[in-house]
Design a protein around this motif. Structure first.
Motif, mmCIF file in Angstrom:
data_model
loop_
_atom_site.group_PDB
_atom_site.id
_atom_site.type_symbol
_atom_site.label_atom_id
_atom_site.label_comp_id
_atom_site.label_asym_id
_atom_site.label_seq_id
_atom_site.Cartn_x
_atom_site.Cartn_y
_atom_site.Cartn_z
ATOM 1 N N MET A 36 113.611 -20.439 87.945
ATOM 2 C CA MET A 36 114.244 -21.026 89.495
ATOM 3 C C MET A 36 114.621 -20.016 89.514
ATOM 4 S SD MET A 36 116.104 -24.163 87.594
ATOM 5 C CE MET A 36 116.449 -24.782 89.040
ATOM 6 N N CYS A 37 113.938 -19.787 91.133
ATOM 7 C CA CYS A 37 113.880 -18.924 92.058
ATOM 8 C C CYS A 37 114.774 -19.116 92.429
ATOM 9 C CB CYS A 37 112.751 -17.897 92.423
ATOM 10 S SG CYS A 37 113.452 -16.283 93.690
ATOM 11 N N GLY A 38 115.918 -18.176 93.730
ATOM 12 C CA GLY A 38 116.706 -18.692 94.953
ATOM 13 C C GLY A 38 115.711 -19.344 95.993
ATOM 14 N N SER A 39 114.684 -18.304 96.540
ATOM 15 C CA SER A 39 113.496 -19.271 97.059
ATOM 16 C C SER A 39 112.920 -20.480 97.383
ATOM 17 C CB SER A 39 113.213 -17.648 97.393
ATOM 18 O OG SER A 39 111.357 -17.686 96.585
ATOM 19 N N ASP A 40 113.706 -20.801 96.370
ATOM 20 C CA ASP A 40 112.594 -22.504 95.520
ATOM 21 C C ASP A 40 113.219 -23.546 96.633
ATOM 22 O OD1 ASP A 40 110.828 -21.393 93.416
ATOM 23 O OD2 ASP A 40 112.140 -22.221 92.017
ATOM 24 N N GLY A 66 107.302 -23.549 91.239
ATOM 25 C CA GLY A 66 107.842 -22.391 90.341
ATOM 26 C C GLY A 66 106.775 -21.354 90.052
ATOM 27 N N HIS A 67 107.574 -20.215 91.046
ATOM 28 C CA HIS A 67 106.967 -18.911 90.626
ATOM 29 C C HIS A 67 107.137 -17.840 90.415
ATOM 30 C CE1 HIS A 67 109.884 -18.176 94.191
ATOM 31 N NE2 HIS A 67 110.109 -17.123 93.765
ATOM 32 N N GLU A 68 107.663 -17.754 89.339
ATOM 33 C CA GLU A 68 108.450 -17.239 88.346
ATOM 34 C C GLU A 68 106.992 -16.962 86.836
ATOM 35 O OE1 GLU A 68 112.098 -16.589 87.872
ATOM 36 O OE2 GLU A 68 112.493 -15.593 89.719
ATOM 37 N N SER A 156 109.090 -11.692 87.094
ATOM 38 C CA SER A 156 108.477 -12.026 87.665
ATOM 39 C C SER A 156 108.308 -12.473 89.455
ATOM 40 C CB SER A 156 107.750 -13.539 87.306
ATOM 41 O OG SER A 156 106.950 -12.866 86.162
ATOM 42 N N CYS A 157 110.404 -12.637 89.512
ATOM 43 C CA CYS A 157 110.079 -13.271 90.837
ATOM 44 C C CYS A 157 112.212 -12.101 91.143
ATOM 45 C CB CYS A 157 110.238 -14.128 91.473
ATOM 46 S SG CYS A 157 110.931 -13.699 93.075
ATOM 47 N N GLY A 158 112.686 -13.143 90.269
ATOM 48 C CA GLY A 158 114.251 -12.648 90.971
ATOM 49 C C GLY A 158 114.382 -11.501 90.405
HETATM 50 ZN ZN LIG Z 1 111.742 -16.085 94.348
#
Ligand SMILES: [Zn+2]
Ligand SMILES: [Zn+2]
Length: 349
Positions: A36-40, A66-68, A156-158
């Motif tokens: 879960m990323c902040g940009s979600d 879901g982008h991670e 993968s993202c954060g």
């Molecule tokens: Zn992100």
């Protein structure tokens, strides 16, 4: 299969989708961890019926969030080079797809492609909050045995975003860096900058997040609800200001404070998405030779380098996660994440 879809107004649904099959050049991953990323939260909070306004093309129909994404290769389509993917391989996804052949795409920056409308998995193309995910083989980044799937999701993202910003600023052991916001990206930046040798001043309005920042290597913490942060940073830097500042919060106040807290010739980097900032150009920038840069995530090559740095330095990225969830708990997971007081969450599949 079932996948998590943000339906707007802080609501989500777990919807049914056909199990994906890999087309030409594609692979299907069996998901193991999806972060879960902040940009979600931007997608989660947007009003129902309103599509995103972040410069991306809009998808047709519901999109799995879901982008991670992190998992293992389960099936390989035709035309995939065996050196790119093999069944059972542990992989992360560099969650973007451009034209694949322009200079940006060929250097691993598919998100910067200007030739086609970029797909961002988990945003305008199906992401990782589901048991399976179909992506082009050229988005895969190998995940070393020594790193957990959870760690791969964060990278993968954060965590990768924090690493990308720190690398752009050339952080070193000579630097004092002030990091505004200690959510998942800010806390990762604190952990990585400390590992790169920098002295970290961590800022957040949540005392719990500041406490965690200390555990993750911050030398000093400042709560801007209690003290004026620019003055407090100057006090900690012999009146000079910080060599480097990083804003992960997207708050207009934090952004201008990040610029004003710089020493002469300092560099400020923005990674928080959205929003605005008002800069009084002469006093804030010109008179102090300030450099202000923006940093959007990282390349696929950078993603692998970030993972390698974390592995080689034994950085405990897994500790970023305070919650692990099953997919059917997605509602509860995002309700808690939306308070922005918790740590990072991850779905384990
Ligand atoms: Zn992100
Ligand atoms: Zn391209």
């Amino acid at each position: 299969m079932r996948g998590v879809v943000f339906t707007g107004d802080r609501e989500l649904e777990i919807m049914s989708f056909p199990d994906p099959t890999p087309g030409f050049g594609e692979v299907v991953l069996e998901m193991k961890a999806s972060g879960m990323c902040g940009s979600d939260l931007k997608q989660y909070r947007r009003p129902r019926g309103v599509r995103q306004n972040n410069g991306l093309a809009t998808a047709e129909g519901p999109v799995i969030a879901g982008h991670e994404p992190c998992g293992v290769v389960a099936a390989i389509g035709p035309g995939v080079d065996p050196r790119q993917a093999r069944v059972g391989q542990r992989v992360m996804v560099h969650h973007y797809q451009g034209c694949t052949s322009c200079n940006h795409c060929r250097t691993g920056w598919q998100q910067l492609c200007q030739k086609t409308s970029v797909k961002v998995y988990g945003n305008n193309a199906h992401g990782g909050h589901a048991p399976y995910m179909c992506v082009p083989a050229n988005t895969l980044v190998p995940l070393h045995e020594g790193l957990s799937f959870k760690a791969g999701a964060a990278i993968s993202c954060g965590t990768g975003t924090a690493w990308g910003a720190l690398r752009r600023m050339n952080v070193s052991g000579n630097d004092t860096i002030a990091i505004f916001g200690q959510g998942p990206v800010g806390l990762s930046a604190t952990q990585l900058a400390a590992a790169m040798g920098a002295r970290v001043i961590a800022l957040d309005i949540s005392p719990q997040r500041l406490e965690r920042a200390r555990q993750f290597g911050a030398a000093e913490t400042i709560n801007p609800s209690n003290v004026e942060p620019v003055a407090a940073i100057r006090e900690l830097t012999h009146g000079l200001g910080a060599d480097l500042t990083l804003d992960t919060s997207s708050s207009p106040q934090a952004r201008i404070q990040a610029i004003r807290a710089l020493k002469v010739w300092g560099t400020c980097c923005f990674v928080g998405e959205g929003g605005e900032v008002t800069i009084d150009v002469s006093p804030d920038m010109l008179r102090r030779q300030a450099t202000v840069i923006g940093s959007w995530t990282f390349s696929s090559v950078g993603q692998e380098e970030c993972a390698q740095f974390i592995l080689d330095r034994g950085i405990t990225v897994d500790d970023l996660f305070t919650e692990t969830w099953r997919l059917d708990q997605a509602e509860e997971a995002y309700r808690l994440f939306d308070t922005q007081t918790s740590g990072k969450g991850v779905f384990l599949l």
